[in-house]
Motif scaffolding. Structure first.
Motif, PDB file in Angstrom:
ATOM      1  N   GLU A 157      -1.832  52.440   8.462  1.00  0.00           N
ATOM      2  CA  GLU A 157      -0.635  52.170   9.280  1.00  0.00           C
ATOM      3  C   GLU A 157       0.411  51.399   8.482  1.00  0.00           C
ATOM      4  N   TRP A 173       2.178  53.732   5.924  1.00  0.00           N
ATOM      5  CA  TRP A 173       3.181  54.568   6.589  1.00  0.00           C
ATOM      6  C   TRP A 173       4.399  53.735   6.993  1.00  0.00           C
ATOM      7  N   GLU A 177       9.352  61.239   7.260  1.00  0.00           N
ATOM      8  CA  GLU A 177       9.414  61.282   8.728  1.00  0.00           C
ATOM      9  C   GLU A 177       8.728  62.528   9.285  1.00  0.00           C
ATOM     10  N   TYR A 192       4.970  62.046   8.943  1.00  0.00           N
ATOM     11  CA  TYR A 192       4.496  61.047   9.898  1.00  0.00           C
ATOM     12  C   TYR A 192       4.453  61.617  11.321  1.00  0.00           C
ATOM     13  N   ARG A 218      -0.676  61.613   9.872  1.00  0.00           N
ATOM     14  CA  ARG A 218      -0.453  60.191  10.156  1.00  0.00           C
ATOM     15  C   ARG A 218      -1.725  59.358   9.994  1.00  0.00           C
TER      16      ARG A 218
END
Length: 121
Positions: free
Chosen positions: A8, A11, A30, A33, A39
């Protein structure tokens, strides 16, 4: 409030473009993600490529498709073994990576590769 995982945090830093983050194409980051299966993997930017890994500590897993470039993008199979698609917009590139992930891929674990239950020597 739960503590942020390594994946996390990686990212978040890529998305925010903070001072400690590697620089990459924001639209590619983007789009990747936005894909739930990407993700949960560890993202890594290097030499204009956004790669994805099954673990978050060096040595990384490798062995997964990845995105090169901005818009348009090229998606490569692992280790540049073949071109899966080129001239793609970031969203299509991210979707193509997802379509070529192994079924058992993810989420990334927080240790070096190979996984602890493997029989690698």
């Amino acid at each position: 409030m739960t503590e942020e995982t390594t994946v996390e945090k990686a990212w978040r830093l890529l998305l925010e473009g903070g001072p400690s983050a590697r620089r990459g194409n924001a639209a590619v980051i983007e789009a990747a993600y936005a894909e739930p299966r990407l993700r949960v993997l560890f993202p890594f930017l290097s030499h204009g490529c956004l790669t994805f890994h099954r673990n978050s500590q060096f040595p990384w897993s490798g062995g997964l498709p990845f995105i090169a470039g901005g818009a348009p993008c090229t998606v490569y199979a692992p280790s540049y073994s073949s071109v899966l698609g080129k001239g793609l917009m970031p969203e299509k590139a991210a979707a193509l990576v997802v379509a070529n992930l192994p079924l058992d891929c993810g989420p990334a674990f927080d240790r070096p590769w190979p996984p602890p239950d493997s029989h690698a020597d």
